[in-house]
Enzyme design. Structure first.
Site, PDB file in Angstrom:
ATOM      1  N   CYS A  37       0.838  -1.210   0.000  1.00 37.51           N
ATOM      2  CA  CYS A  37       0.000   0.000   0.000  1.00 37.51           C
ATOM      3  C   CYS A  37       0.873   1.261   0.000  1.00 37.51           C
ATOM      4  CB  CYS A  37      -0.919  -0.043   1.227  1.00 37.51           C
ATOM      5  SG  CYS A  37      -1.764   1.499   1.594  1.00 37.51           S
ATOM      6  N   CYS A  40       0.081   3.840   2.663  1.00 35.15           N
ATOM      7  CA  CYS A  40       0.527   3.352   3.973  1.00 35.15           C
ATOM      8  C   CYS A  40       1.988   3.720   4.211  1.00 35.15           C
ATOM      9  CB  CYS A  40       0.369   1.836   4.069  1.00 35.15           C
ATOM     10  SG  CYS A  40      -1.339   1.240   3.936  1.00 35.15           S
TER      11      CYS A  40
END
Length: 289
Positions: A37, A40
């Site tokens: 991600c 993230c």
């Protein structure tokens, strides 16, 4: 497993201890993330930086959502990164997506305990043990440390109402922020004070029941309303609501829908939830329509 002083790697096996139990002592931010991600990878370093900078003000718990699908489902993670703030074992706030550092800092600040919150918690324990005087001293100390500690004012208002000191309770409510005054529990306390004041000039129950039987129109509606308040303050919530529902059916427009408004205030007293509220919410809807 600790990544650093205030950053933990958390999974299903240690979630109860590292998040639920720990959050009873300190704010815990749970960061649901995954290695693939990209957002993230942007948010994670910001959270870790602030955890180090604030040095124990909160704990960051990192959960790899790919490896902990059960936790992701349990806490309804629909996109990552997802950050959930835990206090006292419950999620109290959250956001999804990578926010800039300023926004993350504000999110943390909003959820950190207020100065004096430890005293408020001690006061609640004292109340549970029947130590009202000790609790009042602790709450007043918490408020002196931070006059904006609205939860402490709420606890003190509730305590003084229980002691019949309604003027003192009103002082605490008036000192709360306008936003906090809209909280359900505060609305309930305000309603209780209003009802208590209203019954000061109410005739005895027998006179009210005689008026309901003999009068018509506004005089009958007034007697029904006053009787409902007496019932409520006697702890007979269902009987009070029965009277008000009948009033909605027969005198819906009395004083601009007073009966309906009073039912809603009683719901606020109940926290706007629970079997009693659900049952009478259905009855109110039927009476109105």
């Amino acid at each position: 497993m600790a990544v650093s002083g205030h950053v933990l790697e958390v999974n299903l096996g240690n979630f109860q201890e590292a998040v639920i139990e720990l959050s009873r002592k300190v704010l815990v931010l749970v960061d649901f993330w995954a290695p693939w991600c990209t957002p993230c990878r942007a948010l994670g370093p910001i959270l870790e930086k602030l955890a180090a900078e604030m040095d124990g003000a909160f704990v960051l718990a990192k959960v790899n959502s790919d490896e902990n699908a059960d936790l992701s489902r349990q806490y309804q993670v629909r996109g990552i990164p997802a950050v959930k703030a835990f206090k006292d074992g419950e999620v109290v706030d959250e956001f999804t997506g990578a926010l800039p550092e300023s926004a993350v800092r504000q999110f943390i600040k909003k959820n950190l305990p207020l100065p004096g919150d430890d005293l408020r918690v001690q006061a609640l324990d004292a109340i549970a043990q029947g130590k009202a005087a000790e609790a009042e001293t602790l709450l007043k100390e918490a408020i002196s440390l931070n006059p904006k500690n609205d939860p402490a004012r709420l606890a003190l208002a509730r305590l003084t109402i229980q002691q019949g000191r309604h003027a003192d309770a009103q002082i605490q409510i008036d000192a709360m922020s306008p936003t906090f005054q809209m909280e359900t529990e505060v609305e309930g306390l305000k309603a209780l004070l209003e009802f208590t004041e209203a019954v000061r000039s109410v005739p005895p129950m027998t006179e009210l029941e005689a008026s309901i039987a003999s009068e018509k129109g506004d005089l009958r509606a007034q007697a029904m309303y006053q009787r409902s308040l007496l019932l409520l303050l006697q702890g007979r919530e269902e009987a009070a609501l029965d009277q008000l529902i009948e009033m909605v059916e027969r005198h819906k427009n009395y004083q601009d829908g007073l009966a309906r408004k009073t039912v809603l205030k009683i719901f606020a007293l109940q926290g706007n939830q629970g079997p009693l509220v659900e049952r009478y919410r259905t009855r109110l809807s039927r009476a109105l329509h």
